[in-house]
Enzyme design. Structure first.
Site, short mmCIF file in Angstrom:
data_model
loop_
_atom_site.label_atom_id
_atom_site.label_comp_id
_atom_site.label_asym_id
_atom_site.label_seq_id
_atom_site.Cartn_x
_atom_site.Cartn_y
_atom_site.Cartn_z
N LYS A 1 18.79 -16.55 -26.69
CA LYS A 1 17.98 -15.39 -26.78
C LYS A 1 18.93 -14.14 -26.12
O LYS A 1 19.63 -14.31 -25.61
CB LYS A 1 16.84 -15.29 -25.59
CG LYS A 1 16.11 -16.72 -25.53
CD LYS A 1 14.83 -16.74 -24.79
CE LYS A 1 14.06 -18.10 -24.67
NZ LYS A 1 14.98 -18.93 -23.88
N HIS B 1 14.67 -11.63 -26.06
CA HIS B 1 14.28 -12.24 -24.72
C HIS B 1 13.02 -11.35 -23.88
O HIS B 1 12.13 -12.16 -23.35
CB HIS B 1 15.33 -12.30 -23.69
CG HIS B 1 15.30 -13.52 -22.72
ND1 HIS B 1 16.40 -14.17 -22.46
CD2 HIS B 1 14.13 -13.98 -21.97
CE1 HIS B 1 15.82 -15.18 -21.39
NE2 HIS B 1 14.64 -14.82 -21.29
N TYR C 1 21.08 -17.42 -19.28
CA TYR C 1 21.05 -18.39 -18.29
C TYR C 1 22.43 -19.02 -18.00
O TYR C 1 22.65 -19.70 -16.97
CB TYR C 1 20.29 -19.77 -19.35
CG TYR C 1 18.72 -19.42 -19.54
CD1 TYR C 1 18.32 -18.57 -19.09
CD2 TYR C 1 18.21 -20.54 -20.17
CE1 TYR C 1 16.75 -18.30 -19.40
CE2 TYR C 1 16.89 -20.23 -20.62
CZ TYR C 1 16.40 -19.15 -20.29
OH TYR C 1 14.85 -18.89 -20.60
N ASP D 1 16.05 -25.19 -25.68
CA ASP D 1 15.48 -23.86 -25.44
C ASP D 1 16.72 -23.26 -24.25
O ASP D 1 16.41 -23.42 -22.98
CB ASP D 1 14.38 -23.48 -25.07
CG ASP D 1 14.13 -22.24 -24.88
OD1 ASP D 1 13.58 -21.50 -25.79
OD2 ASP D 1 14.08 -21.45 -23.67
N1 LIG Z 1 11.76 -16.51 -22.26
C1 LIG Z 1 11.37 -16.36 -21.16
O1 LIG Z 1 11.52 -15.33 -20.71
C2 LIG Z 1 11.52 -17.60 -20.49
C3 LIG Z 1 11.25 -17.56 -18.83
C4 LIG Z 1 10.94 -18.72 -18.13
C5 LIG Z 1 11.17 -19.75 -18.73
N2 LIG Z 1 11.60 -20.08 -20.24
C6 LIG Z 1 12.07 -21.54 -20.73
O2 LIG Z 1 11.05 -22.41 -20.59
C7 LIG Z 1 11.77 -23.52 -19.85
C8 LIG Z 1 10.72 -23.92 -18.60
O3 LIG Z 1 10.03 -23.03 -17.92
P1 LIG Z 1 10.52 -23.07 -16.50
O4 LIG Z 1 12.02 -23.62 -16.10
O5 LIG Z 1 10.54 -21.82 -15.76
O6 LIG Z 1 9.66 -23.92 -15.57
P2 LIG Z 1 8.80 -25.34 -15.75
O7 LIG Z 1 9.04 -26.15 -16.89
O8 LIG Z 1 7.32 -25.07 -15.69
O9 LIG Z 1 9.00 -26.13 -14.48
C9 LIG Z 1 10.36 -26.63 -14.07
C10 LIG Z 1 10.15 -27.37 -12.71
O10 LIG Z 1 9.49 -28.31 -12.81
C11 LIG Z 1 10.17 -29.63 -12.27
N3 LIG Z 1 10.12 -30.62 -12.86
C12 LIG Z 1 10.01 -30.93 -14.10
N4 LIG Z 1 9.55 -31.91 -14.60
C13 LIG Z 1 9.07 -32.61 -13.72
C14 LIG Z 1 8.20 -33.63 -13.28
N5 LIG Z 1 7.83 -34.45 -14.22
N6 LIG Z 1 7.72 -33.92 -11.95
C15 LIG Z 1 7.70 -32.84 -11.30
N7 LIG Z 1 8.66 -31.95 -11.42
C16 LIG Z 1 9.18 -31.68 -12.49
C17 LIG Z 1 11.58 -29.03 -12.62
O11 LIG Z 1 12.60 -29.59 -11.44
P3 LIG Z 1 13.86 -30.62 -11.69
O12 LIG Z 1 14.68 -29.83 -12.60
O13 LIG Z 1 14.36 -30.60 -10.52
O14 LIG Z 1 13.35 -31.56 -12.40
C18 LIG Z 1 11.71 -27.61 -12.25
O15 LIG Z 1 11.76 -27.29 -10.81
C19 LIG Z 1 12.88 -22.59 -19.21
O16 LIG Z 1 13.77 -23.76 -18.73
C20 LIG Z 1 13.45 -21.89 -20.30
O17 LIG Z 1 14.03 -22.67 -21.39
C21 LIG Z 1 11.79 -18.83 -20.90
#
Ligand SMILES: NC(=O)c1ccc[n+]([C@@H]2O[C@H](COP(=O)([O-])OP(=O)(O)OC[C@H]3O[C@@H](n4cnc5c(N)ncnc54)[C@H](OP(=O)(O)O)[C@@H]3O)[C@@H](O)[C@H]2O)c1
Length: 286
Positions: free
Chosen positions: A88, A121, A63, A58
């Site tokens: 997106k 998005h 990004y 994704d």
């Molecule tokens: N459509 C939208 O507007 C939108 C908005 C936000 C996000 N998204 C999508 O959703 C995805 C995920 O959301 P997000 O990136 O906001 O946050 P998330 O997946 O909720 O959290 C990511 C964070 O958690 C850490 N992490 C991951 N696995 C872990 C584990 N097993 N133990 C401890 N820490 C861990 C990562 O650090 P490390 O990388 O250092 O491991 C990073 O700091 C995004 O990457 C994107 O593709 C979409």
């Protein structure tokens, strides 16, 4: 709260799929790459994910790492049709022709013939209908296998239902136990219209990983709190998009098919709702 676990959840691995419209299948876990730095970090994260059995990435134009996702995909040795790629449309590119142009830029950055899922998005006010017409054109011409929206709350979705000739296949927004009940209206409206809900920031961007009730459930299963949150999302019938750039975490986040949360544990997790918003709040967008 009328949202109940989706009975279709029978997945046995991250590459297992849920059905979208038009015969398209979407793998239940996708690697998120928001804030995954452009260059080797994202390339390696994609390769690590595909090695660990993920078949879904994704990304988004904003990004700045679509080219690295494409590089990782090619370096993995997998065929293009084995991996589901979402990207997106960014807010600055809304409108009919700008949407088509932005799609083409993303497609070239990724280095692919088609995109599996193209999402609006954000529900940018003013141009949503003509933007959606362009999305429908991308679907009709086969450039995108599926189209959808992101951050569309109930009022955005109600509006879209009034003008869409082709409904979205997906609605992607922030979901974890810390906000799921607060979002029940949009989850239910999406499901009622056959729109698959995707959970972004399912790990609360790391903020709640030490929360005691979550830790207790993880200890009971001998797993990490991140794994509990991902398993919870799957049992809610969601497609889930955890992000990491660490190979060990990427693999661990997909290793959630050897245990199941009980109904009591699901209830305990659902009760953690505090309307958490870790980034932007789309409910305030008119
Ligand atoms: N459509 C939208 O507007 C939108 C908005 C936000 C996000 N998204 C999508 O959703 C995805 C995920 O959301 P997000 O990136 O906001 O946050 P998330 O997946 O909720 O959290 C990511 C964070 O958690 C850490 N992490 C991951 N696995 C872990 C584990 N097993 N133990 C401890 N820490 C861990 C990562 O650090 P490390 O990388 O250092 O491991 C990073 O700091 C995004 O990457 C994107 O593709 C979409």
């Amino acid at each position: 709260m009328s949202t109940s676990p989706d009975p279709r959840h029978t997945s046995t691995g991250p590459a297992d799929t849920l059905p979208l419209r038009d015969g398209v299948e979407i793998p239940v876990i996708g690697l998120g790459v928001f804030r995954s730095p452009a260059g080797r970090a994202t390339q390696q994260a994609v390769i690590a994910a595909l090695d660990a059995g993920y078949r879904h990435i994704d990304t988004a134009a904003v990004y700045g790492n679509e080219a690295d996702v494409g590089h990782g995909l090619r370096a993995s040795g997998l065929d293009r049709d084995q991996v589901f790629i979402t990207t997106k449309l960014w807010n600055a590119d809304h409108g009919y022709q700008p949407t088509l142009d932005a799609f083409e830029r993303s497609r070239r950055q990724l280095g692919v013939d088609h995109i599996d899922l193209y999402l609006v998005h954000w529900p940018v006010p003013g141009t949503r209908e003509e933007t959606w017409r362009a999305m429908e054109h991308l679907l009709e011409t086969g450039k995108a296998r599926a189209i959808g929206v992101s951050n569309y709350m109930a009022h955005h979705l109600e509006e879209l239902l009034g003008y869409a000739q082709h409904l979205p296949s997906v609605n992607q927004f922030e979901i974890s136990p810390y906000n799921f009940r607060s979002r029940a209206d949009v989850v239910d409206l999406s499901r009622k219209n056959g729109i698959q809900v995707e959970a972004y920031s399912p790990l609360t961007k790391g903020r709640k990983l030490d929360d005691p009730p979550l830790v207790r459930i993880a200890e009971a299963h001998g797993c990490s709190t991140a794994q509990v949150l991902i398993r919870w999302a799957l049992q809610q019938g969601l497609v889930v998009l955890p992000k990491s750039t660490h190979a060990d975490r990427i693999a661990g986040n997909a290793d959630v098919f050897g245990f199941a949360l009980t109904e009591d544990e699901m209830e305990t997790l659902d009760a953690l709702d505090e309307n958490l918003v870790t980034a932007w709040d789309p409910t305030t967008t008119p």
